[in-house]
Motif scaffolding. Structure first.
Motif, PDB file in Angstrom:
ATOM      1  N   ALA A  60       0.832  -1.205   0.000  1.00 41.40           N
ATOM      2  CA  ALA A  60       0.000   0.000   0.000  1.00 41.40           C
ATOM      3  C   ALA A  60       0.868   1.257   0.000  1.00 41.40           C
ATOM      4  CB  ALA A  60      -0.934  -0.007   1.208  1.00 41.40           C
ATOM      5  N   ILE A  61       1.936   1.243   0.796  1.00 43.42           N
ATOM      6  CA  ILE A  61       2.849   2.390   0.828  1.00 43.42           C
ATOM      7  C   ILE A  61       3.436   2.644  -0.551  1.00 43.42           C
ATOM      8  CG2 ILE A  61       5.074   3.200   1.709  1.00 43.42           C
ATOM      9  CD1 ILE A  61       4.439   1.774   4.338  1.00 43.42           C
ATOM     10  N   ALA A  62       3.886   1.577  -1.189  1.00 43.86           N
ATOM     11  CA  ALA A  62       4.500   1.716  -2.512  1.00 43.86           C
ATOM     12  C   ALA A  62       3.500   2.237  -3.535  1.00 43.86           C
ATOM     13  CB  ALA A  62       5.070   0.376  -2.956  1.00 43.86           C
ATOM     14  N   ALA A  63       2.267   1.712  -3.495  1.00 45.45           N
ATOM     15  CA  ALA A  63       1.249   2.111  -4.470  1.00 45.45           C
ATOM     16  C   ALA A  63       0.864   3.575  -4.304  1.00 45.45           C
ATOM     17  CB  ALA A  63       0.016   1.218  -4.327  1.00 45.45           C
ATOM     18  N   VAL A  64       0.622   3.984  -3.065  1.00 46.84           N
ATOM     19  CA  VAL A  64       0.213   5.372  -2.835  1.00 46.84           C
ATOM     20  C   VAL A  64       1.367   6.323  -3.119  1.00 46.84           C
ATOM     21  CG1 VAL A  64      -0.686   7.006  -1.138  1.00 46.84           C
ATOM     22  CG2 VAL A  64      -1.521   4.657  -1.156  1.00 46.84           C
ATOM     23  N   ALA A  65       2.588   5.887  -2.850  1.00 43.90           N
ATOM     24  CA  ALA A  65       3.747   6.723  -3.179  1.00 43.90           C
ATOM     25  C   ALA A  65       3.802   7.003  -4.677  1.00 43.90           C
ATOM     26  CB  ALA A  65       5.036   6.052  -2.716  1.00 43.90           C
ATOM     27  N   GLY A  66       3.433   6.011  -5.477  1.00 42.07           N
ATOM     28  CA  GLY A  66       3.377   6.226  -6.922  1.00 42.07           C
ATOM     29  C   GLY A  66       2.333   7.259  -7.306  1.00 42.07           C
ATOM     30  N   VAL A  67       1.170   7.212  -6.639  1.00 43.04           N
ATOM     31  CA  VAL A  67       0.117   8.195  -6.900  1.00 43.04           C
ATOM     32  C   VAL A  67       0.587   9.596  -6.510  1.00 43.04           C
ATOM     33  CG1 VAL A  67      -2.230   8.909  -6.309  1.00 43.04           C
ATOM     34  CG2 VAL A  67      -1.704   6.479  -6.614  1.00 43.04           C
ATOM     35  N   VAL A  68       1.257   9.691  -5.364  1.00 42.12           N
ATOM     36  CA  VAL A  68       1.803  10.983  -4.935  1.00 42.12           C
ATOM     37  C   VAL A  68       2.787  11.511  -5.977  1.00 42.12           C
ATOM     38  CG1 VAL A  68       3.227  12.152  -3.207  1.00 42.12           C
ATOM     39  CG2 VAL A  68       1.486  10.532  -2.478  1.00 42.12           C
ATOM     40  N   GLY A  69       3.586  10.601  -6.540  1.00 46.43           N
ATOM     41  CA  GLY A  69       4.529  11.012  -7.579  1.00 46.43           C
ATOM     42  C   GLY A  69       3.839  11.604  -8.787  1.00 46.43           C
ATOM     43  N   VAL A  70       2.748  10.978  -9.224  1.00 44.65           N
ATOM     44  CA  VAL A  70       1.978  11.499 -10.364  1.00 44.65           C
ATOM     45  C   VAL A  70       1.452  12.896 -10.058  1.00 44.65           C
ATOM     46  CG1 VAL A  70      -0.086  11.199 -11.772  1.00 44.65           C
ATOM     47  CG2 VAL A  70       1.324   9.210 -11.198  1.00 44.65           C
ATOM     48  N   ALA A  71       0.783  13.029  -8.923  1.00 48.84           N
ATOM     49  CA  ALA A  71       0.109  14.288  -8.588  1.00 48.84           C
ATOM     50  C   ALA A  71       1.089  15.419  -8.296  1.00 48.84           C
ATOM     51  CB  ALA A  71      -0.813  14.068  -7.383  1.00 48.84           C
ATOM     52  N   SER A  72       2.135  15.121  -7.508  1.00 52.20           N
ATOM     53  CA  SER A  72       3.036  16.190  -7.067  1.00 52.20           C
ATOM     54  C   SER A  72       3.887  16.750  -8.195  1.00 52.20           C
ATOM     55  CB  SER A  72       3.931  15.689  -5.933  1.00 52.20           C
ATOM     56  OG  SER A  72       4.741  14.614  -6.356  1.00 52.20           O
ATOM     57  N   ASN A  73       4.111  15.975  -9.230  1.00 56.05           N
ATOM     58  CA  ASN A  73       4.917  16.448 -10.352  1.00 56.05           C
ATOM     59  C   ASN A  73       4.082  17.049 -11.474  1.00 56.05           C
ATOM     60  OD1 ASN A  73       7.966  15.564 -10.018  1.00 56.05           O
ATOM     61  ND2 ASN A  73       6.730  13.915  -9.178  1.00 56.05           N
ATOM     62  N   ALA A  74       2.780  16.867 -11.406  1.00 52.80           N
ATOM     63  CA  ALA A  74       1.925  17.311 -12.505  1.00 52.80           C
ATOM     64  C   ALA A  74       1.813  18.828 -12.610  1.00 52.80           C
ATOM     65  CB  ALA A  74       0.526  16.701 -12.356  1.00 52.80           C
ATOM     66  N   SER A  75       2.112  19.546 -11.531  1.00 52.64           N
ATOM     67  CA  SER A  75       1.991  21.005 -11.588  1.00 52.64           C
ATOM     68  C   SER A  75       3.219  21.675 -12.186  1.00 52.64           C
ATOM     69  CB  SER A  75       1.733  21.568 -10.186  1.00 52.64           C
ATOM     70  OG  SER A  75       2.808  21.266  -9.319  1.00 52.64           O
ATOM     71  N   ARG A  76       4.334  20.956 -12.307  1.00 56.50           N
ATOM     72  CA  ARG A  76       5.576  21.584 -12.776  1.00 56.50           C
ATOM     73  C   ARG A  76       5.477  22.198 -14.164  1.00 56.50           C
ATOM     74  NH1 ARG A  76      10.625  17.641 -11.079  1.00 56.50           N
ATOM     75  NH2 ARG A  76      10.415  17.797  -8.798  1.00 56.50           N
ATOM     76  N   PRO A  77       5.002  21.451 -15.189  1.00 54.77           N
ATOM     77  CA  PRO A  77       4.916  22.064 -16.522  1.00 54.77           C
ATOM     78  C   PRO A  77       4.016  23.292 -16.552  1.00 54.77           C
ATOM     79  CG  PRO A  77       4.688  19.678 -16.660  1.00 54.77           C
ATOM     80  CD  PRO A  77       4.594  20.034 -15.215  1.00 54.77           C
ATOM     81  N   ALA A  78       2.919  23.233 -15.807  1.00 50.96           N
ATOM     82  CA  ALA A  78       1.982  24.362 -15.808  1.00 50.96           C
ATOM     83  C   ALA A  78       2.596  25.594 -15.155  1.00 50.96           C
ATOM     84  CB  ALA A  78       0.699  23.956 -15.073  1.00 50.96           C
ATOM     85  N   VAL A  79       3.317  25.401 -14.055  1.00 50.84           N
ATOM     86  CA  VAL A  79       3.958  26.528 -13.371  1.00 50.84           C
ATOM     87  C   VAL A  79       4.995  27.182 -14.281  1.00 50.84           C
ATOM     88  CG1 VAL A  79       5.488  27.176 -11.473  1.00 50.84           C
ATOM     89  CG2 VAL A  79       3.554  25.655 -11.040  1.00 50.84           C
ATOM     90  N   GLN A  80       5.850  26.362 -14.897  1.00 44.48           N
ATOM     91  CA  GLN A  80       6.894  26.905 -15.759  1.00 44.48           C
ATOM     92  C   GLN A  80       6.303  27.585 -16.990  1.00 44.48           C
ATOM     93  OE1 GLN A  80      10.017  27.045 -14.981  1.00 44.48           O
ATOM     94  NE2 GLN A  80      10.078  25.695 -13.220  1.00 44.48           N
ATOM     95  N   ALA A  81       5.269  26.984 -17.561  1.00 47.02           N
ATOM     96  CA  ALA A  81       4.642  27.576 -18.748  1.00 47.02           C
ATOM     97  C   ALA A  81       3.962  28.892 -18.403  1.00 47.02           C
ATOM     98  CB  ALA A  81       3.637  26.601 -19.354  1.00 47.02           C
ATOM     99  N   MET A  82       3.249  28.933 -17.280  1.00 47.41           N
ATOM    100  CA  MET A  82       2.585  30.171 -16.884  1.00 47.41           C
ATOM    101  C   MET A  82       3.608  31.268 -16.616  1.00 47.41           C
ATOM    102  SD  MET A  82      -0.104  30.995 -13.771  1.00 47.41           S
ATOM    103  CE  MET A  82      -1.562  30.441 -14.655  1.00 47.41           C
ATOM    104  N   MET A  83       4.725  30.916 -16.005  1.00 46.36           N
ATOM    105  CA  MET A  83       5.739  31.918 -15.731  1.00 46.36           C
ATOM    106  C   MET A  83       6.280  32.505 -17.028  1.00 46.36           C
ATOM    107  SD  MET A  83       8.819  31.560 -12.985  1.00 46.36           S
ATOM    108  CE  MET A  83       7.613  30.820 -11.889  1.00 46.36           C
ATOM    109  N   ALA A  84       6.505  31.644 -18.026  1.00 49.82           N
ATOM    110  CA  ALA A  84       6.968  32.134 -19.328  1.00 49.82           C
ATOM    111  C   ALA A  84       5.891  32.981 -20.009  1.00 49.82           C
ATOM    112  CB  ALA A  84       7.363  30.961 -20.216  1.00 49.82           C
TER     113      ALA A  84
END
Length: 432
Positions: free
Chosen positions: A109-133
Protein backbone atom coordinates in the motif's frame (compact mmCIF):
# COMPACT_ATOMS: atom_id res chain seq x y z
CA UNK A 1 28.89 47.29 -0.52
CA UNK A 2 26.88 50.23 0.87
CA UNK A 3 23.31 50.00 2.15
CA UNK A 4 22.20 52.17 -0.78
CA UNK A 5 23.77 49.71 -3.23
CA UNK A 6 22.06 46.78 -1.53
CA UNK A 7 18.71 48.56 -1.68
CA UNK A 8 19.20 49.41 -5.35
CA UNK A 9 20.13 45.82 -6.18
CA UNK A 10 17.11 44.50 -4.26
CA UNK A 11 14.79 46.92 -6.06
CA UNK A 12 16.19 45.98 -9.47
CA UNK A 13 15.71 42.32 -8.61
CA UNK A 14 12.00 42.52 -7.79
CA UNK A 15 10.81 45.53 -9.82
CA UNK A 16 8.76 45.27 -12.98
CA UNK A 17 7.33 41.78 -12.54
CA UNK A 18 3.54 41.39 -12.92
CA UNK A 19 1.23 40.83 -9.97
CA UNK A 20 0.28 37.38 -11.26
CA UNK A 21 3.93 36.33 -10.98
CA UNK A 22 3.98 37.20 -7.28
CA UNK A 23 0.86 35.12 -6.62
CA UNK A 24 2.57 32.25 -8.43
CA UNK A 25 5.70 32.91 -6.37
CA UNK A 26 3.65 32.87 -3.16
CA UNK A 27 2.04 29.58 -4.15
CA UNK A 28 5.49 28.09 -4.74
CA UNK A 29 6.71 29.30 -1.35
CA UNK A 30 3.74 27.86 0.52
CA UNK A 31 4.08 24.56 -1.30
CA UNK A 32 7.77 24.21 -0.39
CA UNK A 33 7.13 25.18 3.21
CA UNK A 34 5.24 21.91 3.48
CA UNK A 35 7.81 19.72 1.72
CA UNK A 36 8.14 16.52 3.75
CA UNK A 37 7.59 13.37 1.72
CA UNK A 38 10.41 13.86 -0.80
CA UNK A 39 12.89 14.84 1.90
CA UNK A 40 12.11 12.34 4.64
CA UNK A 41 10.56 9.34 2.88
CA UNK A 42 13.84 7.38 2.92
CA UNK A 43 14.34 7.97 6.65
CA UNK A 44 10.68 7.22 7.37
CA UNK A 45 10.90 3.84 5.65
CA UNK A 46 14.31 2.77 6.97
CA UNK A 47 14.32 4.17 10.52
CA UNK A 48 10.64 4.38 11.47
CA UNK A 49 9.28 1.39 9.53
CA UNK A 50 12.45 -0.69 9.59
CA UNK A 51 12.60 -1.49 5.87
CA UNK A 52 15.85 -1.96 3.95
CA UNK A 53 17.57 0.64 1.84
CA UNK A 54 16.58 -1.38 -1.23
CA UNK A 55 12.87 -1.19 -0.32
CA UNK A 56 13.20 2.53 0.38
CA UNK A 57 14.80 2.87 -3.03
CA UNK A 58 11.96 0.90 -4.64
CA UNK A 59 9.31 3.14 -3.08
CA UNK A 60 11.19 6.27 -4.12
CA UNK A 61 11.52 4.79 -7.61
CA UNK A 62 7.76 4.26 -7.84
CA UNK A 63 7.34 7.85 -6.73
CA UNK A 64 9.68 8.78 -9.57
CA UNK A 65 7.78 6.61 -12.05
CA UNK A 66 4.62 8.43 -11.07
CA UNK A 67 6.47 11.68 -11.71
CA UNK A 68 7.35 10.57 -15.24
CA UNK A 69 3.70 9.89 -16.02
CA UNK A 70 2.56 13.03 -14.22
CA UNK A 71 4.87 15.46 -15.99
CA UNK A 72 4.22 14.10 -19.47
CA UNK A 73 0.46 13.98 -18.99
CA UNK A 74 0.39 17.40 -17.35
CA UNK A 75 2.45 18.86 -20.19
CA UNK A 76 -0.29 17.93 -22.64
CA UNK A 77 -3.03 19.14 -20.26
CA UNK A 78 -1.20 22.45 -19.79
CA UNK A 79 -1.41 23.16 -23.52
CA UNK A 80 -4.92 21.77 -24.01
CA UNK A 81 -6.82 22.42 -20.77
CA UNK A 82 -4.82 25.41 -19.55
CA UNK A 83 -2.25 26.31 -16.92
CA UNK A 84 -4.59 27.25 -14.09
CA UNK A 85 -6.88 24.18 -14.08
CA UNK A 86 -3.88 21.86 -14.45
CA UNK A 87 -2.19 23.39 -11.41
CA UNK A 88 -5.39 23.31 -9.37
CA UNK A 89 -6.11 19.66 -10.14
CA UNK A 90 -2.51 18.61 -9.53
CA UNK A 91 -2.15 20.36 -6.19
CA UNK A 92 -5.54 19.20 -4.93
CA UNK A 93 -4.72 15.60 -5.83
CA UNK A 94 -1.32 15.92 -4.17
CA UNK A 95 -2.86 17.11 -0.90
CA UNK A 96 -5.28 14.18 -0.75
CA UNK A 97 -2.76 11.50 -1.73
CA UNK A 98 -0.07 12.73 0.70
CA UNK A 99 -2.57 12.61 3.57
CA UNK A 100 -3.57 9.06 2.60
CA UNK A 101 0.09 8.00 2.39
CA UNK A 102 0.62 8.97 6.01
CA UNK A 103 -1.92 6.35 7.12
CA UNK A 104 -0.62 3.47 5.00
CA UNK A 105 1.12 0.63 6.88
CA UNK A 106 1.29 -2.31 4.49
CA UNK A 107 4.43 -2.23 2.27
CA UNK A 108 2.45 -2.76 -0.93
CA UNK A 109 0.00 0.00 0.00
CA UNK A 110 2.85 2.39 0.83
CA UNK A 111 4.50 1.72 -2.51
CA UNK A 112 1.25 2.11 -4.47
CA UNK A 113 0.21 5.37 -2.84
CA UNK A 114 3.75 6.72 -3.18
CA UNK A 115 3.38 6.23 -6.92
CA UNK A 116 0.12 8.20 -6.90
CA UNK A 117 1.80 10.98 -4.94
CA UNK A 118 4.53 11.01 -7.58
CA UNK A 119 1.98 11.50 -10.36
CA UNK A 120 0.11 14.29 -8.59
CA UNK A 121 3.04 16.19 -7.07
CA UNK A 122 4.92 16.45 -10.35
CA UNK A 123 1.93 17.31 -12.51
CA UNK A 124 1.99 21.01 -11.59
CA UNK A 125 5.58 21.58 -12.78
CA UNK A 126 4.92 22.06 -16.52
CA UNK A 127 1.98 24.36 -15.81
CA UNK A 128 3.96 26.53 -13.37
CA UNK A 129 6.89 26.91 -15.76
CA UNK A 130 4.64 27.58 -18.75
CA UNK A 131 2.59 30.17 -16.88
CA UNK A 132 5.74 31.92 -15.73
CA UNK A 133 6.97 32.13 -19.33
CA UNK A 134 3.50 33.39 -20.39
CA UNK A 135 3.16 36.24 -17.91
CA UNK A 136 6.75 37.52 -17.66
CA UNK A 137 8.42 39.57 -20.39
CA UNK A 138 11.31 37.82 -22.18
CA UNK A 139 13.89 40.24 -20.77
CA UNK A 140 12.69 39.51 -17.20
CA UNK A 141 12.40 35.73 -17.37
CA UNK A 142 15.82 34.79 -16.03
CA UNK A 143 15.21 37.04 -13.04
CA UNK A 144 11.74 35.56 -12.56
CA UNK A 145 13.01 31.98 -12.72
CA UNK A 146 15.75 32.85 -10.22
CA UNK A 147 13.22 34.41 -7.83
CA UNK A 148 10.93 31.39 -8.12
CA UNK A 149 13.86 29.06 -7.44
CA UNK A 150 14.74 31.28 -4.50
CA UNK A 151 11.19 30.81 -3.13
CA UNK A 152 11.52 27.04 -3.50
CA UNK A 153 14.65 27.02 -1.41
CA UNK A 154 13.44 29.59 1.09
CA UNK A 155 10.59 27.23 1.87
CA UNK A 156 12.91 24.23 1.77
CA UNK A 157 15.38 25.80 4.22
CA UNK A 158 12.59 26.22 6.76
CA UNK A 159 10.73 22.98 6.12
CA UNK A 160 13.81 20.74 6.24
CA UNK A 161 14.70 21.93 9.72
CA UNK A 162 11.13 22.01 11.01
CA UNK A 163 10.21 18.65 9.46
CA UNK A 164 13.35 17.08 10.92
CA UNK A 165 12.17 18.04 14.38
CA UNK A 166 8.60 16.90 13.63
CA UNK A 167 9.90 13.54 12.38
CA UNK A 168 11.52 12.93 15.75
CA UNK A 169 8.03 12.73 17.26
CA UNK A 170 5.53 11.96 14.50
CA UNK A 171 6.03 11.27 10.82
CA UNK A 172 2.24 11.35 10.39
CA UNK A 173 2.20 15.00 11.44
CA UNK A 174 4.66 15.72 8.64
CA UNK A 175 2.45 14.03 6.04
CA UNK A 176 -0.65 15.89 7.22
CA UNK A 177 1.20 19.21 7.39
CA UNK A 178 2.29 18.87 3.77
CA UNK A 179 -1.27 17.96 2.76
CA UNK A 180 -2.71 21.09 4.41
CA UNK A 181 -0.18 23.46 2.86
CA UNK A 182 -0.52 21.90 -0.59
CA UNK A 183 -4.28 22.30 -0.44
CA UNK A 184 -3.74 25.93 0.49
CA UNK A 185 -1.71 26.28 -2.73
CA UNK A 186 -4.57 24.80 -4.74
CA UNK A 187 -7.02 27.31 -3.26
CA UNK A 188 -4.62 30.19 -3.90
CA UNK A 189 -4.20 29.17 -7.54
CA UNK A 190 -7.97 28.93 -8.00
CA UNK A 191 -8.69 32.33 -6.43
CA UNK A 192 -5.80 34.50 -7.59
CA UNK A 193 -4.29 33.23 -10.84
CA UNK A 194 -6.01 33.92 -14.16
CA UNK A 195 -5.49 31.62 -17.11
CA UNK A 196 -2.46 32.64 -19.18
CA UNK A 197 -2.49 30.18 -22.08
CA UNK A 198 -1.76 32.22 -25.25
CA UNK A 199 -4.38 32.43 -27.96
CA UNK A 200 -3.55 30.99 -31.36
CA UNK A 201 -3.19 33.24 -34.40
CA UNK A 202 -6.33 32.87 -36.53
CA UNK A 203 -6.50 33.83 -40.21
CA UNK A 204 -9.74 33.31 -42.17
CA UNK A 205 -11.14 31.27 -39.32
CA UNK A 206 -8.19 28.88 -39.18
CA UNK A 207 -5.31 28.70 -36.70
CA UNK A 208 -2.02 29.28 -38.54
CA UNK A 209 0.33 28.49 -35.66
CA UNK A 210 2.22 25.22 -36.14
CA UNK A 211 0.83 22.28 -34.20
CA UNK A 212 3.13 20.98 -31.47
CA UNK A 213 2.79 17.35 -30.37
CA UNK A 214 4.91 15.15 -28.16
CA UNK A 215 6.34 13.77 -31.39
CA UNK A 216 7.52 17.28 -32.27
CA UNK A 217 9.30 17.50 -28.94
CA UNK A 218 10.97 14.09 -29.29
CA UNK A 219 12.22 14.93 -32.80
CA UNK A 220 13.82 18.16 -31.55
CA UNK A 221 17.36 16.79 -31.27
CA UNK A 222 18.98 19.76 -29.56
CA UNK A 223 16.23 20.05 -26.99
CA UNK A 224 16.33 16.31 -26.26
CA UNK A 225 20.07 16.69 -25.75
CA UNK A 226 19.31 19.23 -23.03
CA UNK A 227 16.80 16.79 -21.53
CA UNK A 228 19.41 14.03 -21.46
CA UNK A 229 21.99 16.22 -19.74
CA UNK A 230 19.37 17.42 -17.30
CA UNK A 231 18.75 13.76 -16.44
CA UNK A 232 22.42 13.22 -15.58
CA UNK A 233 22.54 16.35 -13.43
CA UNK A 234 19.29 15.51 -11.65
CA UNK A 235 20.52 11.95 -11.10
CA UNK A 236 23.33 13.51 -9.07
CA UNK A 237 21.25 16.05 -7.18
CA UNK A 238 18.52 13.52 -6.32
CA UNK A 239 21.04 11.70 -4.11
CA UNK A 240 20.60 14.52 -1.60
CA UNK A 241 17.15 13.08 -0.87
CA UNK A 242 17.93 9.39 -1.34
CA UNK A 243 21.53 8.33 -0.96
CA UNK A 244 22.57 11.01 1.52
CA UNK A 245 19.90 10.42 4.21
CA UNK A 246 20.30 6.62 3.96
CA UNK A 247 24.08 6.88 4.24
CA UNK A 248 23.87 9.24 7.19
CA UNK A 249 21.27 7.05 8.89
CA UNK A 250 23.47 3.97 8.51
CA UNK A 251 26.30 5.86 10.22
CA UNK A 252 24.14 6.65 13.25
CA UNK A 253 23.01 10.18 12.44
CA UNK A 254 19.41 11.10 13.39
CA UNK A 255 16.67 12.64 11.20
CA UNK A 256 17.23 15.99 12.89
CA UNK A 257 20.96 15.73 12.05
CA UNK A 258 20.08 15.18 8.40
CA UNK A 259 17.51 17.99 8.51
CA UNK A 260 20.08 20.39 9.92
CA UNK A 261 22.74 19.41 7.38
CA UNK A 262 20.50 19.48 4.30
CA UNK A 263 19.13 22.85 5.40
CA UNK A 264 22.56 24.26 4.47
CA UNK A 265 21.52 23.75 0.86
CA UNK A 266 18.38 25.84 1.22
CA UNK A 267 20.01 28.54 3.33
CA UNK A 268 22.87 29.00 0.86
CA UNK A 269 20.50 29.24 -2.09
CA UNK A 270 18.38 31.78 -0.24
CA UNK A 271 21.49 33.84 0.53
CA UNK A 272 23.34 33.47 -2.78
CA UNK A 273 20.89 32.72 -5.62
CA UNK A 274 20.02 36.33 -6.44
CA UNK A 275 23.52 37.87 -6.20
CA UNK A 276 25.10 34.93 -8.05
CA UNK A 277 22.46 35.15 -10.79
CA UNK A 278 23.24 38.85 -11.20
CA UNK A 279 26.94 37.96 -11.47
CA UNK A 280 26.59 35.15 -14.02
CA UNK A 281 23.83 36.54 -16.23
CA UNK A 282 26.29 37.93 -18.79
CA UNK A 283 28.79 35.07 -18.56
CA UNK A 284 29.39 32.35 -21.14
CA UNK A 285 26.60 29.78 -20.57
CA UNK A 286 28.75 26.94 -21.92
CA UNK A 287 31.37 27.52 -19.24
CA UNK A 288 28.71 27.94 -16.56
CA UNK A 289 27.06 24.62 -17.38
CA UNK A 290 30.36 22.76 -17.60
CA UNK A 291 31.59 24.17 -14.28
CA UNK A 292 28.28 23.49 -12.53
CA UNK A 293 28.32 19.86 -13.70
CA UNK A 294 31.83 19.32 -12.36
CA UNK A 295 31.00 21.01 -9.04
CA UNK A 296 27.89 18.83 -8.69
CA UNK A 297 29.65 15.57 -9.43
CA UNK A 298 32.71 16.15 -7.33
CA UNK A 299 30.78 17.90 -4.57
CA UNK A 300 28.80 14.72 -4.00
CA UNK A 301 31.96 12.69 -4.58
CA UNK A 302 33.55 14.40 -1.57
CA UNK A 303 30.81 12.89 0.61
CA UNK A 304 32.88 9.69 0.64
CA UNK A 305 35.31 11.49 2.96
CA UNK A 306 32.65 12.96 5.29
CA UNK A 307 32.34 11.65 8.82
CA UNK A 308 30.85 14.46 10.85
CA UNK A 309 28.03 16.99 10.52
CA UNK A 310 30.56 19.70 9.70
CA UNK A 311 32.17 17.77 6.85
CA UNK A 312 28.80 16.74 5.45
CA UNK A 313 27.81 20.40 5.49
CA UNK A 314 31.03 21.32 3.67
CA UNK A 315 30.28 18.90 0.82
CA UNK A 316 26.79 20.36 0.56
CA UNK A 317 28.30 23.83 0.14
CA UNK A 318 30.22 22.61 -2.93
CA UNK A 319 27.31 21.04 -4.78
CA UNK A 320 24.95 23.83 -3.74
CA UNK A 321 27.15 26.27 -5.66
CA UNK A 322 26.68 23.98 -8.67
CA UNK A 323 22.92 24.08 -8.21
CA UNK A 324 22.86 27.88 -7.94
CA UNK A 325 24.73 28.26 -11.22
CA UNK A 326 23.04 25.44 -13.13
CA UNK A 327 19.39 26.21 -12.31
CA UNK A 328 18.88 29.61 -14.01
CA UNK A 329 21.30 28.86 -16.84
CA UNK A 330 19.73 25.56 -17.85
CA UNK A 331 16.17 26.82 -17.35
CA UNK A 332 16.92 29.76 -19.65
CA UNK A 333 18.19 27.36 -22.29
CA UNK A 334 14.98 25.32 -22.06
CA UNK A 335 12.83 28.45 -22.35
CA UNK A 336 14.77 29.60 -25.39
CA UNK A 337 14.25 26.31 -27.24
CA UNK A 338 10.49 26.01 -26.51
CA UNK A 339 7.84 27.28 -28.98
CA UNK A 340 5.14 29.41 -27.41
CA UNK A 341 2.20 27.09 -28.18
CA UNK A 342 4.16 24.04 -27.10
CA UNK A 343 5.41 25.35 -23.76
CA UNK A 344 3.44 22.83 -21.77
CA UNK A 345 4.72 19.83 -23.72
CA UNK A 346 8.30 21.07 -23.81
CA UNK A 347 8.26 21.85 -20.10
CA UNK A 348 6.65 18.48 -19.45
CA UNK A 349 9.45 16.70 -21.29
CA UNK A 350 12.09 18.74 -19.47
CA UNK A 351 10.45 18.07 -16.10
CA UNK A 352 10.33 14.40 -17.01
CA UNK A 353 14.13 14.30 -16.92
CA UNK A 354 13.96 15.03 -13.20
CA UNK A 355 11.17 12.51 -12.74
CA UNK A 356 13.10 9.78 -14.53
CA UNK A 357 16.07 10.60 -12.32
CA UNK A 358 13.79 10.33 -9.30
CA UNK A 359 12.92 6.86 -10.59
CA UNK A 360 16.49 5.75 -11.35
CA UNK A 361 18.44 7.42 -8.54
CA UNK A 362 16.78 5.53 -5.65
CA UNK A 363 17.29 2.19 -7.39
CA UNK A 364 20.91 3.05 -8.01
CA UNK A 365 21.47 4.31 -4.47
CA UNK A 366 19.74 1.38 -2.77
CA UNK A 367 21.56 -1.23 -4.81
CA UNK A 368 25.00 0.35 -4.53
CA UNK A 369 24.73 1.08 -0.80
CA UNK A 370 23.41 -2.39 0.04
CA UNK A 371 25.97 -4.29 -2.07
CA UNK A 372 29.08 -2.10 -2.23
CA UNK A 373 28.73 0.70 0.31
CA UNK A 374 28.03 4.41 0.10
CA UNK A 375 31.56 5.37 -0.98
CA UNK A 376 30.99 3.69 -4.35
CA UNK A 377 27.83 5.73 -4.80
CA UNK A 378 29.71 8.98 -4.26
CA UNK A 379 32.39 7.87 -6.70
CA UNK A 380 29.70 7.25 -9.30
CA UNK A 381 28.37 10.81 -8.90
CA UNK A 382 31.83 12.17 -9.72
CA UNK A 383 31.84 10.12 -12.93
CA UNK A 384 28.36 11.33 -13.87
CA UNK A 385 29.36 14.94 -13.29
CA UNK A 386 32.34 14.53 -15.60
CA UNK A 387 30.19 12.99 -18.34
CA UNK A 388 27.59 15.77 -18.00
CA UNK A 389 30.29 18.45 -18.21
CA UNK A 390 31.57 16.94 -21.45
CA UNK A 391 28.01 16.77 -22.80
CA UNK A 392 27.33 20.44 -22.03
CA UNK A 393 30.60 21.41 -23.72
CA UNK A 394 29.66 19.52 -26.89
CA UNK A 395 26.04 20.73 -26.96
CA UNK A 396 26.80 24.39 -26.36
CA UNK A 397 29.76 24.37 -28.75
CA UNK A 398 27.37 24.02 -31.68
CA UNK A 399 24.65 26.33 -30.41
CA UNK A 400 23.79 28.75 -33.26
CA UNK A 401 23.91 32.51 -32.91
CA UNK A 402 20.23 32.74 -33.86
CA UNK A 403 17.21 31.64 -31.92
CA UNK A 404 16.22 28.04 -32.69
CA UNK A 405 12.53 28.88 -32.90
CA UNK A 406 12.27 32.34 -34.43
CA UNK A 407 15.44 32.54 -36.48
CA UNK A 408 16.17 35.98 -35.01
CA UNK A 409 19.43 36.89 -33.27
CA UNK A 410 19.44 35.13 -29.94
CA UNK A 411 19.99 36.79 -26.61
CA UNK A 412 22.61 35.20 -24.39
CA UNK A 413 21.19 31.94 -23.11
CA UNK A 414 21.67 32.91 -19.47
CA UNK A 415 20.18 36.38 -19.79
CA UNK A 416 17.26 36.94 -22.15
CA UNK A 417 15.58 33.78 -23.36
CA UNK A 418 13.17 34.26 -26.24
CA UNK A 419 10.11 32.09 -26.70
CA UNK A 420 7.95 32.41 -29.80
CA UNK A 421 6.30 30.19 -32.33
CA UNK A 422 7.28 30.41 -35.98
CA UNK A 423 4.37 30.76 -38.37
CA UNK A 424 4.21 30.96 -42.15
CA UNK A 425 5.51 34.49 -42.64
CA UNK A 426 4.52 35.69 -39.18
CA UNK A 427 5.47 35.29 -35.55
CA UNK A 428 2.91 34.99 -32.73
CA UNK A 429 4.16 36.40 -29.47
CA UNK A 430 2.32 36.57 -26.19
CA UNK A 431 2.09 40.12 -24.87
CA UNK A 432 3.18 40.22 -21.30
Amino acid sequence: MSIASIRRAAHETVAGLPREFWWLWTSTLINRLGAFVATFMALYLTLDRGYSASYAGLVAALHGLGGVLGTLGAGVLTDRLGRRPTMFLAQGATAVSVAVLGFMTHPVAIAAVAGVVGVASNASRPAVQAMMADIVRPEDRVRAFALNYWAINLGFAFSSMAAGIVAQYSYLAGFLGEAVLTMACAVLVFLKLPESRPERTVVAGKAVDPQVSMGTVVKDGRFMGVVGLSFLISLIFTQSYVGLPVAMGSEGFTPSDFGMVIAVNGVLIVALQIPVTRFIEHRDPQKLLVISALLAGYGFGLTAFAGSIATYALTIVVWTLAEIVNAPTQTSLVVRLSPVHGRGRYQGMYSMSWSVAALAAPLMAGFVIDHFGADWLWGATAVLGTVAALGYWLLMRNLPATDEVTGTPAAPVATEPVQAAATEGARAELKA
